[in-house]
Design an enzyme around this catalytic site. Structure first.
Site, PDB file in Angstrom:
ATOM      1  N   SER A  64       4.754  -4.061  -7.879  1.00  0.00           N
ATOM      2  CA  SER A  64       5.011  -2.626  -7.904  1.00  0.00           C
ATOM      3  C   SER A  64       6.202  -2.321  -8.803  1.00  0.00           C
ATOM      4  O   SER A  64       7.133  -3.127  -8.909  1.00  0.00           O
ATOM      5  CB  SER A  64       5.315  -2.185  -6.477  1.00  0.00           C
ATOM      6  OG  SER A  64       5.893  -0.908  -6.464  1.00  0.00           O
TER       7      SER A  64
ATOM      8  N   TYR B 235      10.061  -3.636   1.914  1.00  0.00           N
ATOM      9  CA  TYR B 235       8.771  -3.688   1.215  1.00  0.00           C
ATOM     10  C   TYR B 235       8.985  -4.117  -0.241  1.00  0.00           C
ATOM     11  O   TYR B 235       8.336  -5.042  -0.738  1.00  0.00           O
ATOM     12  CB  TYR B 235       8.076  -2.313   1.262  1.00  0.00           C
ATOM     13  CG  TYR B 235       6.953  -2.197   0.255  1.00  0.00           C
ATOM     14  CD1 TYR B 235       5.753  -2.875   0.448  1.00  0.00           C
ATOM     15  CD2 TYR B 235       7.109  -1.442  -0.917  1.00  0.00           C
ATOM     16  CE1 TYR B 235       4.729  -2.792  -0.494  1.00  0.00           C
ATOM     17  CE2 TYR B 235       6.089  -1.357  -1.848  1.00  0.00           C
ATOM     18  CZ  TYR B 235       4.908  -2.030  -1.634  1.00  0.00           C
ATOM     19  OH  TYR B 235       3.902  -1.958  -2.569  1.00  0.00           O
TER      20      TYR B 235
ATOM     21  N   LYS C 251       7.899  -7.651  -2.581  1.00  0.00           N
ATOM     22  CA  LYS C 251       7.210  -7.704  -3.884  1.00  0.00           C
ATOM     23  C   LYS C 251       8.027  -8.555  -4.855  1.00  0.00           C
ATOM     24  O   LYS C 251       7.487  -9.404  -5.572  1.00  0.00           O
ATOM     25  CB  LYS C 251       7.019  -6.292  -4.443  1.00  0.00           C
ATOM     26  CG  LYS C 251       5.996  -5.469  -3.670  1.00  0.00           C
ATOM     27  CD  LYS C 251       4.613  -6.087  -3.749  1.00  0.00           C
ATOM     28  CE  LYS C 251       3.610  -5.411  -2.866  1.00  0.00           C
ATOM     29  NZ  LYS C 251       2.367  -6.167  -2.692  1.00  0.00           N
TER      30      LYS C 251
HETATM   31  P1  NAD Z   1      -4.170  -0.729   1.408  1.00  0.00           P
HETATM   32  O1  NAD Z   1      -3.350  -0.741   2.662  1.00  0.00           O
HETATM   33  O2  NAD Z   1      -5.195   0.318   1.256  1.00  0.00           O
HETATM   34  O3  NAD Z   1      -4.867  -2.155   1.205  1.00  0.00           O
HETATM   35  C1  NAD Z   1      -4.302  -3.357   1.684  1.00  0.00           C
HETATM   36  C2  NAD Z   1      -5.361  -4.061   2.514  1.00  0.00           C
HETATM   37  O4  NAD Z   1      -4.808  -5.301   2.991  1.00  0.00           O
HETATM   38  C3  NAD Z   1      -5.799  -3.257   3.733  1.00  0.00           C
HETATM   39  O5  NAD Z   1      -7.205  -3.146   3.724  1.00  0.00           O
HETATM   40  C4  NAD Z   1      -5.296  -4.069   4.920  1.00  0.00           C
HETATM   41  O6  NAD Z   1      -6.145  -3.968   6.028  1.00  0.00           O
HETATM   42  C5  NAD Z   1      -5.224  -5.460   4.335  1.00  0.00           C
HETATM   43  N1  NAD Z   1      -4.252  -6.360   4.972  1.00  0.00           N
HETATM   44  C6  NAD Z   1      -2.952  -6.118   5.269  1.00  0.00           C
HETATM   45  N2  NAD Z   1      -2.383  -7.199   5.809  1.00  0.00           N
HETATM   46  C7  NAD Z   1      -3.346  -8.153   5.850  1.00  0.00           C
HETATM   47  C8  NAD Z   1      -3.365  -9.491   6.302  1.00  0.00           C
HETATM   48  N3  NAD Z   1      -2.300 -10.072   6.835  1.00  0.00           N
HETATM   49  N4  NAD Z   1      -4.521 -10.192   6.199  1.00  0.00           N
HETATM   50  C9  NAD Z   1      -5.626  -9.623   5.684  1.00  0.00           C
HETATM   51  N5  NAD Z   1      -5.658  -8.358   5.235  1.00  0.00           N
HETATM   52  C10 NAD Z   1      -4.526  -7.640   5.318  1.00  0.00           C
HETATM   53  O7  NAD Z   1      -3.133  -0.701   0.195  1.00  0.00           O
HETATM   54  P2  NAD Z   1      -3.397  -0.461  -1.356  1.00  0.00           P
HETATM   55  O8  NAD Z   1      -2.785   0.828  -1.725  1.00  0.00           O
HETATM   56  O9  NAD Z   1      -4.794  -0.748  -1.702  1.00  0.00           O
HETATM   57  O10 NAD Z   1      -2.451  -1.593  -1.959  1.00  0.00           O
HETATM   58  C11 NAD Z   1      -2.933  -2.874  -2.303  1.00  0.00           C
HETATM   59  C12 NAD Z   1      -1.769  -3.742  -2.761  1.00  0.00           C
HETATM   60  O11 NAD Z   1      -1.117  -3.095  -3.847  1.00  0.00           O
HETATM   61  C13 NAD Z   1      -0.703  -3.932  -1.694  1.00  0.00           C
HETATM   62  O12 NAD Z   1      -0.193  -5.251  -1.813  1.00  0.00           O
HETATM   63  C14 NAD Z   1       0.358  -2.928  -2.072  1.00  0.00           C
HETATM   64  O13 NAD Z   1       1.637  -3.303  -1.632  1.00  0.00           O
HETATM   65  C15 NAD Z   1       0.268  -2.953  -3.600  1.00  0.00           C
HETATM   66  N6  NAD Z   1       0.765  -1.726  -4.221  1.00  0.00           N
HETATM   67  C16 NAD Z   1       0.256  -0.514  -3.829  1.00  0.00           C
HETATM   68  C17 NAD Z   1       0.749   0.647  -4.414  1.00  0.00           C
HETATM   69  C18 NAD Z   1       0.230   1.986  -3.987  1.00  0.00           C
HETATM   70  O14 NAD Z   1       0.894   2.983  -4.289  1.00  0.00           O
HETATM   71  N7  NAD Z   1      -0.905   2.108  -3.338  1.00  0.00           N
HETATM   72  C19 NAD Z   1       1.745   0.568  -5.400  1.00  0.00           C
HETATM   73  C20 NAD Z   1       2.220  -0.675  -5.785  1.00  0.00           C
HETATM   74  C21 NAD Z   1       1.722  -1.838  -5.180  1.00  0.00           C
HETATM   75  C1  UD1 Z   2       6.273   5.362  -3.810  1.00  0.00           C
HETATM   76  C2  UD1 Z   2       6.901   4.240  -3.030  1.00  0.00           C
HETATM   77  C3  UD1 Z   2       7.255   3.098  -3.969  1.00  0.00           C
HETATM   78  C4  UD1 Z   2       6.040   2.658  -4.745  1.00  0.00           C
HETATM   79  C5  UD1 Z   2       5.493   3.854  -5.513  1.00  0.00           C
HETATM   80  C6  UD1 Z   2       4.254   3.499  -6.292  1.00  0.00           C
HETATM   81  C7  UD1 Z   2       7.957   5.461  -1.193  1.00  0.00           C
HETATM   82  C8  UD1 Z   2       9.236   5.967  -0.628  1.00  0.00           C
HETATM   83  N1  UD1 Z   2       8.060   4.791  -2.366  1.00  0.00           N
HETATM   84  O1  UD1 Z   2       7.279   5.914  -4.597  1.00  0.00           O
HETATM   85  O2  UD1 Z   2       7.765   2.005  -3.261  1.00  0.00           O
HETATM   86  O3  UD1 Z   2       6.374   1.635  -5.658  1.00  0.00           O
HETATM   87  O4  UD1 Z   2       5.185   4.902  -4.574  1.00  0.00           O
HETATM   88  O5  UD1 Z   2       3.158   3.496  -5.482  1.00  0.00           O
HETATM   89  O6  UD1 Z   2       6.896   5.600  -0.602  1.00  0.00           O
HETATM   90  N2  UD1 Z   2       7.398  13.935  -3.272  1.00  0.00           N
HETATM   91  C9  UD1 Z   2       7.592  15.219  -2.802  1.00  0.00           C
HETATM   92  N3  UD1 Z   2       7.048  15.566  -1.586  1.00  0.00           N
HETATM   93  C10 UD1 Z   2       6.318  14.682  -0.837  1.00  0.00           C
HETATM   94  C11 UD1 Z   2       6.114  13.379  -1.324  1.00  0.00           C
HETATM   95  C12 UD1 Z   2       6.672  13.032  -2.544  1.00  0.00           C
HETATM   96  O7  UD1 Z   2       8.236  16.026  -3.449  1.00  0.00           O
HETATM   97  O8  UD1 Z   2       5.880  15.051   0.264  1.00  0.00           O
HETATM   98  C13 UD1 Z   2       7.945  13.565  -4.594  1.00  0.00           C
HETATM   99  C14 UD1 Z   2       8.909  12.393  -4.571  1.00  0.00           C
HETATM  100  O9  UD1 Z   2      10.237  12.836  -4.380  1.00  0.00           O
HETATM  101  C15 UD1 Z   2       8.676  11.795  -5.962  1.00  0.00           C
HETATM  102  C16 UD1 Z   2       7.198  12.075  -6.242  1.00  0.00           C
HETATM  103  O10 UD1 Z   2       6.856  13.154  -5.383  1.00  0.00           O
HETATM  104  O11 UD1 Z   2       9.444  12.452  -6.914  1.00  0.00           O
HETATM  105  C17 UD1 Z   2       6.282  10.910  -5.964  1.00  0.00           C
HETATM  106  O12 UD1 Z   2       6.534  10.422  -4.644  1.00  0.00           O
HETATM  107  P1  UD1 Z   2       5.626   9.289  -3.975  1.00  0.00           P
HETATM  108  O13 UD1 Z   2       4.208   9.621  -4.131  1.00  0.00           O
HETATM  109  O14 UD1 Z   2       6.148   9.063  -2.594  1.00  0.00           O
HETATM  110  O15 UD1 Z   2       5.888   8.010  -4.901  1.00  0.00           O
HETATM  111  P2  UD1 Z   2       7.262   7.290  -5.310  1.00  0.00           P
HETATM  112  O16 UD1 Z   2       8.434   8.006  -4.815  1.00  0.00           O
HETATM  113  O17 UD1 Z   2       7.207   7.040  -6.760  1.00  0.00           O
END
Ligand code: NAD
Ligand code: UD1
Length: 337
Positions: free
Chosen positions: A124, A149, A153
């Site tokens: 991330s 968290y 990562k």
């Molecule tokens: P998500 O929660 O939708 O998907 C993660 C999946 O992993 C879920 O289906 C959950 O049930 C499963 N899981 C969790 N712990 C587990 C375990 N111990 N064993 C087996 N399965 C398990 O999340 P996502 O948004 O699809 O994210 C996927 C990956 O990307 C994660 O590692 C997350 O940290 C990373 N990531 C997500 C974002 C984002 O904004 N969504 C941003 C940066 C990184």
């Molecule tokens: C989030 C995660 C970060 C992750 C990134 C990418 C949190 C605190 N951080 O950050 O770890 O790497 O997503 O997936 O969850 N905002 C509002 N009102 C809201 C929600 C958000 O104004 O109700 C604003 C925030 O201040 C920010 C922007 O919207 O400026 C995006 O916020 P968000 O979607 O939570 O993502 P990140 O803050 O980038």
């Protein structure tokens, strides 16, 4: 390739499985369904015609995971499984370390045991912390993480780098995602978090369908074009395609690469509200509130390395992201049940 996808029923995992299947790869999903539903498998089948083999297994259960490695003969692993809520990680740090670190170690150990040398890992942009100025480049390294968290990562990145130094056969691509949003155009898969969403786009979606009455905009006094926070939003289908490019790159290279996945363009909170209003055809009520603790003003990627190494470029814009997020929430106001 025959690919093990951990977390494959989750938000990004399910979209990636769809793209992998459409490129002719074979996917086996391992997920404990902590944050997803088995129904996703039917949705994947509806989109692709294929229902991937699924194990409801926790990656922390090493013996169960070993059986899956034994039965399948994987060529590669894409590792999404993990916990991802920033605020929750501050309250439950040990659960986050146990899940995201112990679970990942089990997986890497089994990859080594079964000589599965290709890995793509979900990292991330959070690992840059607040230490660098955007556009963020991979070569900046890792900044100071501000929550458990984010630390999990950064630790996974370090573990994979050390693993790669010791094992020259390893070919790993660490993808640093910026802000994934949107949904598959069918509206069959997408994201609707449990409870009140923390992130901007799912929160707006809940306002639009009337589950929440207004959006709180966290601060309008940042040093940005309109004072609200600027982020690099990327369509989840583009992000999914980056995984296909990454795993295909890993098949033919050795070593560990860290690669940003973003568009390179930053949008403010007010930009997103405007784009979403256009997509849904109505006004989105919002109130300006205090800044959210820990937020930074601006965060966007330098996406050059992804283009140079993977030949990957995003194709979808902010209109596509809002249109598809809206389509998904209209069809699944309570998520994929
Ligand atoms: P998500 O929660 O939708 O998907 C993660 C999946 O992993 C879920 O289906 C959950 O049930 C499963 N899981 C969790 N712990 C587990 C375990 N111990 N064993 C087996 N399965 C398990 O999340 P996502 O948004 O699809 O994210 C996927 C990956 O990307 C994660 O590692 C997350 O940290 C990373 N990531 C997500 C974002 C984002 O904004 N969504 C941003 C940066 C990184
Ligand atoms: C989030 C995660 C970060 C992750 C990134 C990418 C949190 C605190 N951080 O950050 O770890 O790497 O997503 O997936 O969850 N905002 C509002 N009102 C809201 C929600 C958000 O104004 O109700 C604003 C925030 O201040 C920010 C922007 O919207 O400026 C995006 O916020 P968000 O979607 O939570 O993502 P990140 O803050 O980038």
């Amino acid at each position: 390739m025959k690919i093990l996808v951990t977390g494959g029923t989750g938000y990004i995992g399910s979209h990636t499985v769809v793209e992998l299947l459409s490129k002719g790869h074979e996917c086996v999903i391992v997920d404990n369904l902590y944050n997803s539903s088995e129904k996703v498998l039917d949705r994947i089948k509806e989109i692709t015609g294929i229902r991937p083999l699924f194990y409801r297994t926790d990656i922390r259960d090493k013996e169960a995971l070993r059986e899956i490695f034994k039965e399948n003969g994987f060529e590669a692993v894409i590792h999404f499984a993990g916990l991802k809520a920033v605020g929750e990680s501050v309250v439950k740090p040990l659960e986050y370390y146990e899940n995201n670190i112990s679970g990942s170690l089990n997986l890497y150990e089994l990859m080594k045991e079964y000589k599965v040398n290709k890995l793509v890992f979900s990292s991330s942009a959070t690992v840059y912390g607040d230490s660098f100025k955007s556009p963020l480049k991979e070569e900046y390294g890792r900044g100071r993480t501000t929550n458990p968290y984010g630390t999990t990562k950064a630790m996974n990145e370090m573990i994979i780098e050390d693993y790669g130094k010791a094992d020259k056969d390893l070919s790993a691509v660490i993808l640093r995602y910026f802000n994934p949003v949107g949904a598959h155009k069918s509206g069959l898969i997408g994201e609707r978090p449990n409870g009140i969403p923390n992130n901007l786009m799912p929160y707006i979606s809940d306002v639009v369908v009337g589950k929440l009455d207004h959006l709180n905009v966290f601060g309008n006094d940042y040093d940005t074009k309109d004072g609200t926070g600027v982020r690099d939003y990327i369509h989840v289908v583009d992000l999914a395609k980056a995984h296909v490019a990454a795993i295909e790159y890993a098949d033919g290279h050795k070593g560990v690469e860290i690669i940003n996945v973003g568009t390179g363009t930053g949008y403010s909170v007010l930009d997103i509200i405007k784009a979403y209003e256009k997509a849904c055809g109505r006004e989105i009520p919002y109130v300006i509130t205090d800044r959210r603790p820990g937020d930074i003003a601006t965060c966007f990627a330098d996406p050059k390395k992804a283009e140079e190494l993977l030949g990957f470029k995003t194709e979808m814009d902010i209109e596509d992201m809002c249109r598809d997020a809206y389509n998904f929430i209209c069809k699944n106001p309570n998520g994929i049940e």
